[in-house]
Design a protein around this motif. Sequence first.
Motif, PDB file in Angstrom:
ATOM      1  N   TYR A 110     -73.421 -46.562  64.210  1.00  0.00           N
ATOM      2  CA  TYR A 110     -74.400 -47.472  63.595  1.00  0.00           C
ATOM      3  C   TYR A 110     -75.491 -47.863  64.587  1.00  0.00           C
ATOM      4  O   TYR A 110     -76.659 -48.009  64.207  1.00  0.00           O
ATOM      5  CB  TYR A 110     -73.701 -48.715  63.053  1.00  0.00           C
ATOM      6  N   ALA A 111     -75.109 -48.008  65.853  1.00  0.00           N
ATOM      7  CA  ALA A 111     -76.106 -48.360  66.867  1.00  0.00           C
ATOM      8  C   ALA A 111     -77.131 -47.250  67.015  1.00  0.00           C
ATOM      9  O   ALA A 111     -78.350 -47.496  67.021  1.00  0.00           O
ATOM     10  CB  ALA A 111     -75.415 -48.635  68.200  1.00  0.00           C
ATOM     11  N   LEU A 112     -76.664 -46.016  67.133  1.00  0.00           N
ATOM     12  CA  LEU A 112     -77.586 -44.894  67.316  1.00  0.00           C
ATOM     13  C   LEU A 112     -78.441 -44.669  66.073  1.00  0.00           C
ATOM     14  O   LEU A 112     -79.651 -44.434  66.166  1.00  0.00           O
ATOM     15  CB  LEU A 112     -76.811 -43.624  67.654  1.00  0.00           C
ATOM     16  N   PHE A 113     -77.818 -44.743  64.901  1.00  0.00           N
ATOM     17  CA  PHE A 113     -78.567 -44.492  63.666  1.00  0.00           C
ATOM     18  C   PHE A 113     -79.670 -45.524  63.463  1.00  0.00           C
ATOM     19  O   PHE A 113     -80.808 -45.178  63.122  1.00  0.00           O
ATOM     20  CB  PHE A 113     -77.629 -44.483  62.465  1.00  0.00           C
ATOM     21  N   SER A 114     -79.342 -46.798  63.665  1.00  0.00           N
ATOM     22  CA  SER A 114     -80.348 -47.846  63.447  1.00  0.00           C
ATOM     23  C   SER A 114     -81.484 -47.742  64.455  1.00  0.00           C
ATOM     24  O   SER A 114     -82.640 -48.054  64.133  1.00  0.00           O
ATOM     25  CB  SER A 114     -79.702 -49.232  63.511  1.00  0.00           C
ATOM     26  N   TYR A 117     -83.555 -44.593  63.069  1.00  0.00           N
ATOM     27  CA  TYR A 117     -84.169 -44.640  61.742  1.00  0.00           C
ATOM     28  C   TYR A 117     -84.429 -46.051  61.213  1.00  0.00           C
ATOM     29  O   TYR A 117     -84.982 -46.205  60.127  1.00  0.00           O
ATOM     30  CB  TYR A 117     -83.281 -43.875  60.749  1.00  0.00           C
ATOM     31  N   GLY A 118     -84.005 -47.074  61.957  1.00  0.00           N
ATOM     32  CA  GLY A 118     -84.249 -48.441  61.531  1.00  0.00           C
ATOM     33  C   GLY A 118     -83.089 -49.014  60.739  1.00  0.00           C
ATOM     34  O   GLY A 118     -82.387 -48.292  60.020  1.00  0.00           O
ATOM     35  N   ALA A 119     -82.905 -50.316  60.864  1.00  0.00           N
ATOM     36  CA  ALA A 119     -81.789 -50.991  60.189  1.00  0.00           C
ATOM     37  C   ALA A 119     -81.907 -50.907  58.672  1.00  0.00           C
ATOM     38  O   ALA A 119     -80.899 -50.975  57.966  1.00  0.00           O
ATOM     39  CB  ALA A 119     -81.735 -52.457  60.629  1.00  0.00           C
ATOM     40  N   GLY A 120     -83.125 -50.723  58.172  1.00  0.00           N
ATOM     41  CA  GLY A 120     -83.331 -50.654  56.727  1.00  0.00           C
ATOM     42  C   GLY A 120     -82.692 -49.443  56.074  1.00  0.00           C
ATOM     43  O   GLY A 120     -82.510 -49.413  54.852  1.00  0.00           O
TER      44      GLY A 120
END
Length: 310
Positions: A110-114, A117-120
């Motif tokens: 989740y850290a890398l993805f956000s 690509y952003g928390a949205g």
Amino acid sequence: MNNTIEVLRTVLPVVLMLSVGMLCRSRKLLSREGVNALKSVVVNITLPAVLLNAFAATQYTLQDVIIPLMMFAVCLAAWLLGCAAARLFWMPSRFVPFLTTGFEAGMLGYALFSMLYGAGRTAEFARIDLGQVLFVFTLYKILLGLNGHERTNIRGMLREMAFSPIIIAIAAGVILGATGLYQRWIPSGVSGILDACTDFAAAPTSAIILLTIGYDLVLKDIPWGPTCKVVAVRFAIMMILRAAFLALVHAFWPDAALTAAVNVMFILPPPFVLPVFADDADQRVYVSSALSVSTLAAILGFAVLAAFGA
């Protein structure tokens, strides 16, 4: 030049927090108990806030039922391929199949993805994660128990799953999203209040996760030969299954926006809980070394995704 700046804006915070974590260990700025406490904050508070919001804001379709089941099947296939690879490439450790399946989405993904690509867009990653979370909490732990010397306590495992803050947050988010409550609460502002609370609690998640991972990255005394061998086998299995998974998804849902989430998921290391099940010192070193090198490989993969905008 602009692309280089964007890559640095994405990658440097990761490298910085990993370095801070390594510095905290080398300078003894944090104790092992302190780092474990930070991990507990993530697992029990900040990550559940991320998941609650992500699943509540999702628009549910039949796709959201089938894709987690497909992801569960992918994890099982990775375990079976790991069993075959262990025999084929003469890797004697009983942990090889468990190092080739499962994903550390909670403490890294989740850290890398956000950050990419952003928390949205977290809901995209959460949809993929649900299937592997169910796999890790159920079949993965059962297989670990059957493969070791300890008896598998199914009742205890189900109790742990039922009372896990992560599972509770996912369930609550799915209820809010699938029933339409979250959408119906938008005009009244209730959903906005929920978003504000979860966003506030979730804000430090990425920084804390990366700091604790940096603290645990100890590269000395790694048996590089067998470690790199199992990491390479995992990478090959993941790339094969990634291609198969995306081919199936796009065959049924050509417009499914899942490629970014799949790309991040399939570069992640195995679950960080695995060393707990290692029953002797040599096996713990082997498993911990594989996790450390797999984590470094995931960070490298993250940098590649950032560079190519994948």
